[in-house]
Structures are given as structure tokens and as C-alpha cells.
Design a protein around this motif. Structure first.
Motif, short mmCIF file in Angstrom:
data_model
loop_
_atom_site.label_atom_id
_atom_site.label_comp_id
_atom_site.label_asym_id
_atom_site.label_seq_id
_atom_site.Cartn_x
_atom_site.Cartn_y
_atom_site.Cartn_z
N THR A 1 -5.60 40.37 31.54
CA THR A 1 -5.61 39.00 31.93
C THR A 1 -4.79 38.13 31.23
O THR A 1 -4.43 38.29 30.17
N GLY A 2 -5.06 36.65 31.64
CA GLY A 2 -3.93 36.00 30.88
C GLY A 2 -4.71 35.67 29.38
O GLY A 2 -4.08 35.40 28.42
N GLU A 3 -5.97 35.62 29.57
CA GLU A 3 -6.66 35.50 28.24
C GLU A 3 -6.47 36.41 27.24
O GLU A 3 -6.28 36.24 26.11
N GLU A 4 -6.36 37.84 27.74
CA GLU A 4 -6.27 38.91 26.87
C GLU A 4 -4.73 38.69 26.23
O GLU A 4 -4.52 39.04 25.16
N LYS A 5 -3.70 38.46 27.27
CA LYS A 5 -2.41 38.36 26.58
C LYS A 5 -2.33 37.20 25.77
O LYS A 5 -1.46 37.44 24.68
N PHE A 6 -3.02 36.01 25.75
CA PHE A 6 -3.06 34.96 24.88
C PHE A 6 -3.57 35.69 23.63
O PHE A 6 -3.08 35.45 22.28
N SER A 7 -4.58 36.15 23.60
CA SER A 7 -5.41 36.65 22.11
C SER A 7 -4.68 37.72 21.71
O SER A 7 -4.30 38.09 20.34
N ASP A 8 -3.72 38.67 22.31
CA ASP A 8 -2.94 39.72 21.75
C ASP A 8 -1.89 38.99 21.17
O ASP A 8 -1.24 39.40 20.04
N SER A 9 -1.22 38.05 21.81
CA SER A 9 -0.22 37.26 21.28
C SER A 9 -0.29 36.30 19.94
O SER A 9 0.29 36.70 18.92
N VAL A 10 -1.39 35.83 19.99
CA VAL A 10 -1.67 35.16 18.81
C VAL A 10 -2.29 35.75 17.65
O VAL A 10 -1.75 35.95 16.57
N THR A 11 -2.87 37.03 17.99
CA THR A 11 -3.20 38.14 16.89
C THR A 11 -1.89 38.58 16.31
O THR A 11 -1.68 38.82 15.27
N SER A 12 -0.88 39.10 17.42
CA SER A 12 0.07 39.38 16.81
C SER A 12 1.02 38.74 15.85
O SER A 12 1.58 39.06 14.78
N GLU A 13 1.25 37.52 16.20
CA GLU A 13 1.74 36.40 15.28
C GLU A 13 0.91 36.37 14.10
O GLU A 13 1.68 36.20 12.88
N ILE A 14 -0.63 36.24 14.00
CA ILE A 14 -1.04 36.18 12.59
C ILE A 14 -0.65 37.48 11.92
O ILE A 14 -0.48 37.40 10.69
N VAL A 15 -0.81 38.71 12.58
CA VAL A 15 -0.58 39.86 11.80
C VAL A 15 0.88 39.80 11.02
O VAL A 15 1.16 40.07 10.21
N ARG A 16 1.90 39.34 12.08
CA ARG A 16 3.31 39.16 11.49
C ARG A 16 3.38 38.14 10.31
O ARG A 16 4.00 38.75 9.29
N LEU A 17 2.91 37.04 10.43
CA LEU A 17 2.79 36.05 9.13
C LEU A 17 2.22 36.70 7.94
O LEU A 17 2.74 36.55 6.90
N LEU A 18 1.02 37.12 8.17
CA LEU A 18 0.36 37.90 7.07
C LEU A 18 1.31 39.11 6.30
O LEU A 18 1.42 39.08 5.04
N GLY A 19 1.79 39.92 7.19
CA GLY A 19 2.38 40.96 6.98
C GLY A 19 3.91 40.61 6.21
O GLY A 19 4.42 41.47 5.44
N ARG A 20 4.39 39.68 6.65
CA ARG A 20 5.77 39.35 5.95
C ARG A 20 5.84 38.37 4.84
O ARG A 20 6.54 37.96 4.64
N GLY A 21 4.66 38.26 4.21
CA GLY A 21 4.58 37.57 3.04
C GLY A 21 4.88 35.89 3.41
O GLY A 21 5.31 35.15 2.60
N GLY A 22 4.08 35.51 4.70
CA GLY A 22 4.38 33.94 4.81
C GLY A 22 3.81 33.35 3.70
O GLY A 22 2.85 33.68 3.25
N THR A 23 4.36 32.11 3.66
CA THR A 23 3.89 31.20 2.57
C THR A 23 3.21 29.89 3.11
O THR A 23 3.91 29.27 3.91
N ILE A 24 2.68 29.05 2.50
CA ILE A 24 2.22 27.63 2.65
C ILE A 24 2.74 27.16 1.27
O ILE A 24 2.04 27.26 0.11
N GLY A 25 3.62 26.22 1.12
CA GLY A 25 4.21 25.79 -0.29
C GLY A 25 4.84 26.99 -0.94
O GLY A 25 5.50 27.70 -0.40
N ARG A 26 4.17 27.48 -1.99
CA ARG A 26 4.64 28.40 -2.98
C ARG A 26 3.64 29.54 -2.81
O ARG A 26 3.74 30.63 -3.48
N LYS A 27 2.60 29.11 -2.12
CA LYS A 27 1.49 30.40 -2.26
C LYS A 27 1.65 31.17 -1.00
O LYS A 27 1.71 30.68 0.16
#
Length: 183
Positions: A1-27
Motif C-alpha cells: 500500500t501507499g502507507e507501507e511504501k512511505f514508511s519503507d522510504s522514510v526508514t531507508s532514508e533514516i538508515v542511510r543517514l545514520l549509516g553514512r555518518g551524517g552530521t548536524i553541525g560537527r556532531k
């Protein structure tokens, strides 16, 4: 469903940001710095499950009533057993809560050992007397400390939420007991 695709997309983006060492400022970016806003509690629960399935720790803040939580039911079972320590059915129900951590097999094994079972009933009798003599919150604090409730609840994937609910309910009950002079 559209809801599942949305949560999968958001989850994937969060995992990507966390896995790539994303930063906020220098942290370095941490899971606790990310918030996902949803329209309903149901959507929030689905998002939380999707993130947990990808091993991203989460805490769910919702408008759901703390009195309808799992912890409210568990606390009710604990209090019923402390109020009526001679009622073995209530003591068994309290022991089987996530807060105390007994399994069905554990209860069965305990029930077969008369000395151990009497010891459990005596512990609840002591909680009863402590509640009567020193008040609800003193009894609950002792029970929680003796039984390792904090540590046990924190072992669950949603442990922070469970512990927060347990503590919040305890505070609400304590306040009600003080305000209304309940024994």
C-alpha cells in the motif's frame, strides 16, 4: 500500500543517514536527533515497527492515554497482588508481568517448590504491609528495586517507553493517593 511504501522510504532514508555518518553541525547524527511526525497513532506505530525492524532504536510519543497502556494493566496486576497477597491467582498474574518477568514455565516450577512459593507469597505480604504502613509509593519503590523492574523493562526494544509509562503511572497514582488521602 501507499502507507507501507512511505514508511519503507522514510526508514531507508533514516538508515542511510545514520549509516553514512551524517552530521548536524560537527556532531555525528544519532537516532535520538531524528523525529518522524505522523497524522495518527496507528501510522506512528507502523513507522516505529519499520524502524525497529531495521534496528533503529525508537521512542514513540503519542496522544494515546497512559491508562490504556500495557504498563497500566501490569501495574494494576502488581497492585492487586500487593493489596491481596493471600490470593494466589493475583500473585501469579503479577509475577507473569513483563515488569517481574516470570514465564508460565517459571511459575509452574515455582508452584512445585512449596518453600519457594511460600517465599513469594511472603514477599507480597511484605509489600502489602509496607503499603499499609508507609504508603503506596514506598511499597512500589521497594518492589521495583528488589525485583529489578527498571533493568528488566529497559531490555525490551521499547523499554524506555515502558519504563516512562510505568514511572508516570506511579507518579499519577501517588499524587491521587496524596490528594485524596487514600490508604
Amino acid at each position: 500500500t501507499g502507507e507501507e511504501k512511505f514508511s519503507d522510504s522514510v526508514t531507508s532514508e533514516i538508515v542511510r543517514l545514520l549509516g553514512r555518518g551524517g552530521t548536524i553541525g560537527r556532531k555525528e547524527l544519532e537516532p535520538g536527533q531524528i523525529a518522524v511526525l505522523t497524522s495518527t497513532n496507528e501510522e506512528a506505530a507502523k513507522m516505529q515497527l519499520a524502524l525497529r525492524n531495521r534496528r533503529v532504536p525508537t521512542v514513540l510519543y503519542s496522544s494515546a492515554n497512559v491508562f490504556t497502556s500495557r504498563e497500566a494493566n501490569e501495574l494494576r496486576n502488581l497492585l492487586a497482588a500487593a493489596a491481596q497477597p493471600g490470593n494466589e491467582k493475583l500473585v501469579r498474574a503479577a509475577l507473569c508481568t513483563d515488569a517481574l518477568g516470570f514465564t508460565g514455565n517459571g511459575i509452574d516450577q515455582l508452584s512445585r517448590d512449596d518453600s519457594a512459593w511460600e517465599g513469594e507469597l511472603l514477599r507480597f505480604q511484605n509489600y502489602h504491609e509496607l503499603w499499609r504502613d508507609r504508603g503506596f509509593i514506598q511499597m512500589l519503590r521497594q518492589l521495583a528495586a528488589e525485583r529489578g523492574v527498571r533493568q528488566r523493562l529497559l531490555r525490551y526494544p521499547d523499554g524506555e517507553r515502558r519504563l516512562t509509562n510505568f514511572l508516570h503511572l506511579s507518579e499519577l497514582l501517588h499524587s491521587a493517593a496524596i490528594e485524596n488521602r487514600f490508604g
